[in-house]
Design a protein around this motif. Structure first.
Motif, PDB file in Angstrom:
ATOM      1  N   CYS A  51       0.853  -1.191   0.000  1.00  0.00           N
ATOM      2  CA  CYS A  51       0.000   0.000   0.000  1.00  0.00           C
ATOM      3  C   CYS A  51       0.885   1.236   0.000  1.00  0.00           C
ATOM      4  CB  CYS A  51      -0.908  -0.002   1.231  1.00  0.00           C
ATOM      5  SG  CYS A  51      -2.189   1.278   1.211  1.00  0.00           S
ATOM      6  N   VAL A  52       0.390   2.298  -0.608  1.00  0.00           N
ATOM      7  CA  VAL A  52       1.085   3.582  -0.658  1.00  0.00           C
ATOM      8  C   VAL A  52       0.226   4.616   0.054  1.00  0.00           C
ATOM      9  CG1 VAL A  52       1.850   5.431  -2.195  1.00  0.00           C
ATOM     10  CG2 VAL A  52       2.234   3.056  -2.842  1.00  0.00           C
ATOM     11  N   VAL A  53       0.866   5.406   0.901  1.00  0.00           N
ATOM     12  CA  VAL A  53       0.220   6.562   1.534  1.00  0.00           C
ATOM     13  C   VAL A  53       0.972   7.772   1.008  1.00  0.00           C
ATOM     14  CG1 VAL A  53      -0.323   7.725   3.703  1.00  0.00           C
ATOM     15  CG2 VAL A  53      -0.331   5.208   3.594  1.00  0.00           C
ATOM     16  N   THR A  54       0.301   8.594   0.219  1.00  0.00           N
ATOM     17  CA  THR A  54       1.003   9.705  -0.416  1.00  0.00           C
ATOM     18  C   THR A  54       0.286  11.035  -0.231  1.00  0.00           C
ATOM     19  OG1 THR A  54       1.993  10.528  -2.469  1.00  0.00           O
ATOM     20  CG2 THR A  54      -0.044   9.270  -2.691  1.00  0.00           C
ATOM     21  N   ASP A  55       1.102  12.053   0.014  1.00  0.00           N
ATOM     22  CA  ASP A  55       0.588  13.411   0.067  1.00  0.00           C
ATOM     23  C   ASP A  55       0.124  13.791  -1.343  1.00  0.00           C
ATOM     24  OD1 ASP A  55      -0.042  15.956   0.913  1.00  0.00           O
ATOM     25  OD2 ASP A  55       2.020  16.609   1.191  1.00  0.00           O
ATOM     26  N   VAL A  56      -0.911  14.580  -1.418  1.00  0.00           N
ATOM     27  CA  VAL A  56      -1.409  15.035  -2.712  1.00  0.00           C
ATOM     28  C   VAL A  56      -0.526  16.143  -3.262  1.00  0.00           C
ATOM     29  CG1 VAL A  56      -3.333  16.156  -3.899  1.00  0.00           C
ATOM     30  CG2 VAL A  56      -3.788  14.381  -2.197  1.00  0.00           C
ATOM     31  N   HIS A  57      -0.217  17.127  -2.430  1.00  0.00           N
ATOM     32  CA  HIS A  57       0.505  18.319  -2.884  1.00  0.00           C
ATOM     33  C   HIS A  57       1.971  18.243  -2.470  1.00  0.00           C
ATOM     34  CE1 HIS A  57      -3.755  19.500  -2.400  1.00  0.00           C
ATOM     35  NE2 HIS A  57      -3.535  20.027  -3.593  1.00  0.00           N
ATOM     36  N   MET A  58       2.838  18.046  -3.460  1.00  0.00           N
ATOM     37  CA  MET A  58       4.280  17.993  -3.229  1.00  0.00           C
ATOM     38  C   MET A  58       4.969  18.695  -4.387  1.00  0.00           C
ATOM     39  SD  MET A  58       4.837  14.038  -2.015  1.00  0.00           S
ATOM     40  CE  MET A  58       3.997  13.301  -3.434  1.00  0.00           C
ATOM     41  N   PRO A  59       6.167  19.227  -4.139  1.00  0.00           N
ATOM     42  CA  PRO A  59       6.943  19.778  -5.256  1.00  0.00           C
ATOM     43  C   PRO A  59       7.255  18.657  -6.256  1.00  0.00           C
ATOM     44  CG  PRO A  59       7.916  20.384  -3.145  1.00  0.00           C
ATOM     45  CD  PRO A  59       6.845  19.371  -2.864  1.00  0.00           C
ATOM     46  N   GLY A  60       7.380  19.007  -7.508  1.00  0.00           N
ATOM     47  CA  GLY A  60       7.626  17.982  -8.521  1.00  0.00           C
ATOM     48  C   GLY A  60       6.334  17.236  -8.808  1.00  0.00           C
ATOM     49  N   TRP A  69       0.543   7.983 -13.105  1.00  0.00           N
ATOM     50  CA  TRP A  69       1.733   7.370 -13.710  1.00  0.00           C
ATOM     51  C   TRP A  69       1.750   5.872 -13.425  1.00  0.00           C
ATOM     52  CZ3 TRP A  69       6.096   4.612 -12.650  1.00  0.00           C
ATOM     53  CH2 TRP A  69       7.129   4.681 -13.581  1.00  0.00           C
ATOM     54  N   LEU A  70       1.511   5.509 -12.172  1.00  0.00           N
ATOM     55  CA  LEU A  70       1.520   4.088 -11.806  1.00  0.00           C
ATOM     56  C   LEU A  70       0.419   3.324 -12.525  1.00  0.00           C
ATOM     57  CD1 LEU A  70       2.199   4.436  -7.985  1.00  0.00           C
ATOM     58  CD2 LEU A  70       3.792   3.538  -9.703  1.00  0.00           C
ATOM     59  N   THR A  71      -0.768   3.898 -12.571  1.00  0.00           N
ATOM     60  CA  THR A  71      -1.894   3.247 -13.232  1.00  0.00           C
ATOM     61  C   THR A  71      -1.618   3.061 -14.724  1.00  0.00           C
ATOM     62  OG1 THR A  71      -3.440   4.161 -11.626  1.00  0.00           O
ATOM     63  CG2 THR A  71      -4.372   3.413 -13.711  1.00  0.00           C
ATOM     64  N   SER A  72      -1.003   4.050 -15.351  1.00  0.00           N
ATOM     65  CA  SER A  72      -0.716   3.956 -16.790  1.00  0.00           C
ATOM     66  C   SER A  72       0.273   2.836 -17.093  1.00  0.00           C
ATOM     67  CB  SER A  72      -0.184   5.286 -17.322  1.00  0.00           C
ATOM     68  OG  SER A  72       1.148   5.508 -16.894  1.00  0.00           O
ATOM     69  N   ARG A  73       1.008   2.398 -16.090  1.00  0.00           N
ATOM     70  CA  ARG A  73       1.969   1.311 -16.258  1.00  0.00           C
ATOM     71  C   ARG A  73       1.475  -0.007 -15.687  1.00  0.00           C
ATOM     72  NH1 ARG A  73       3.756   5.948 -17.007  1.00  0.00           N
ATOM     73  NH2 ARG A  73       5.644   6.439 -18.138  1.00  0.00           N
ATOM     74  N   GLY A  74       0.194  -0.052 -15.349  1.00  0.00           N
ATOM     75  CA  GLY A  74      -0.417  -1.297 -14.904  1.00  0.00           C
ATOM     76  C   GLY A  74      -0.231  -1.627 -13.438  1.00  0.00           C
ATOM     77  N   ALA A  75       0.329  -0.717 -12.660  1.00  0.00           N
ATOM     78  CA  ALA A  75       0.504  -0.981 -11.235  1.00  0.00           C
ATOM     79  C   ALA A  75      -0.855  -0.956 -10.537  1.00  0.00           C
ATOM     80  CB  ALA A  75       1.433   0.052 -10.610  1.00  0.00           C
ATOM     81  N   ALA A  76      -1.049  -1.886  -9.623  1.00  0.00           N
ATOM     82  CA  ALA A  76      -2.329  -1.974  -8.925  1.00  0.00           C
ATOM     83  C   ALA A  76      -2.172  -1.796  -7.418  1.00  0.00           C
ATOM     84  CB  ALA A  76      -2.976  -3.314  -9.232  1.00  0.00           C
ATOM     85  N   THR A  77      -1.100  -1.181  -6.982  1.00  0.00           N
ATOM     86  CA  THR A  77      -0.881  -0.967  -5.556  1.00  0.00           C
ATOM     87  C   THR A  77      -1.917   0.013  -5.025  1.00  0.00           C
ATOM     88  OG1 THR A  77       1.486  -1.262  -5.914  1.00  0.00           O
ATOM     89  CG2 THR A  77       0.818  -0.280  -3.821  1.00  0.00           C
ATOM     90  N   PRO A  78      -2.675  -0.377  -3.996  1.00  0.00           N
ATOM     91  CA  PRO A  78      -3.666   0.545  -3.448  1.00  0.00           C
ATOM     92  C   PRO A  78      -2.998   1.756  -2.811  1.00  0.00           C
ATOM     93  CG  PRO A  78      -3.579  -1.473  -2.146  1.00  0.00           C
ATOM     94  CD  PRO A  78      -2.668  -1.661  -3.310  1.00  0.00           C
ATOM     95  N   ALA A  79      -3.686   2.882  -2.858  1.00  0.00           N
ATOM     96  CA  ALA A  79      -3.118   4.118  -2.325  1.00  0.00           C
ATOM     97  C   ALA A  79      -4.143   4.890  -1.507  1.00  0.00           C
ATOM     98  CB  ALA A  79      -2.615   4.998  -3.457  1.00  0.00           C
TER      99      ALA A  79
END
Length: 122
Positions: A51-60, A69-79
Motif C-alpha cells: 500500500c502507498v500513503v502519499t501526500d497530494v501536494h508535493m513539489p515535482g 503514472w503508476l496506473t498507466s503502467r499497470g501498477a495496482a498498488t492501493p493508495a
C-alpha cells in the motif's frame, strides 16, 4: 492486525513523514518513507509495497500525478491520499485515480489503518 504489510509513505514534510512511518512501525507494519514521488519511483525499481500513503501536494510530481503514472503502467498498488489543503474537487480527483481513501491532515491513525487494511484484504 498487520500481516507483514509493506507500506510506503510519501510526503515532502520531513517531520510528518518520519512520525507517520514511526507510528506504522510501532503498530507492526513495515514502513518506509520517501520525500518525493520521484524518490518512491526509484525505490520500486528494487522492491514492491502492499500500500502507498502519499501526500497530494508535493513539489515535482504530485500524489495524483504519481497515481496516474503508476496506473498507466499497470501498477495496482492501493493508495491512500493525504493532504493538508482543502480542495472542493479533491474527492472526485482521488476517485478518478482509484485511491482507496482520502484523509485530511491531521487525521486519526485508526482511519488510515482502516483504509490500509480494507485495501489489502482482497
Amino acid at each position: 492486525m498487520p500481516r507483514n504489510l509493506e507500506i510506503a509513505v510519501i510526503d515532502d514534510d520531513d517531520s510528518f513523514r518520519v512520525a507517520l512511518v514511526e507510528s506504522l512501525l510501532s503498530l507492526g507494519y513495515e514502513a518506509s518513507g520517501y520525500a518525493s514521488a520521484e524518490d518512491y519511483l526509484h525505490a520500486i525499481e528494487d522492491r514492491s509495497f502492499d500500500c502507498v500513503v502519499t501526500d497530494v501536494h508535493m513539489p515535482g510530481m504530485s500524489g495524483l500525478d504519481l497515481m496516474r503514472w503508476l496506473t498507466s503502467r499497470g501498477a495496482a498498488t492501493p493508495a491512500v491520499l493525504i493532504t493538508a489543503r482543502s480542495d472542493p474537487n479533491l474527492e472526485a480527483k482521488a476517485a478518478a485515480v482509484n485511491a482507496v481513501g482520502l484523509l485530511i491532515k491531521p487525521f486519526e491513525m485508526t482511519d488510515l489503518i482502516d483504509y490500509i487494511e480494507g485495501a489489502v484484504k482482497a
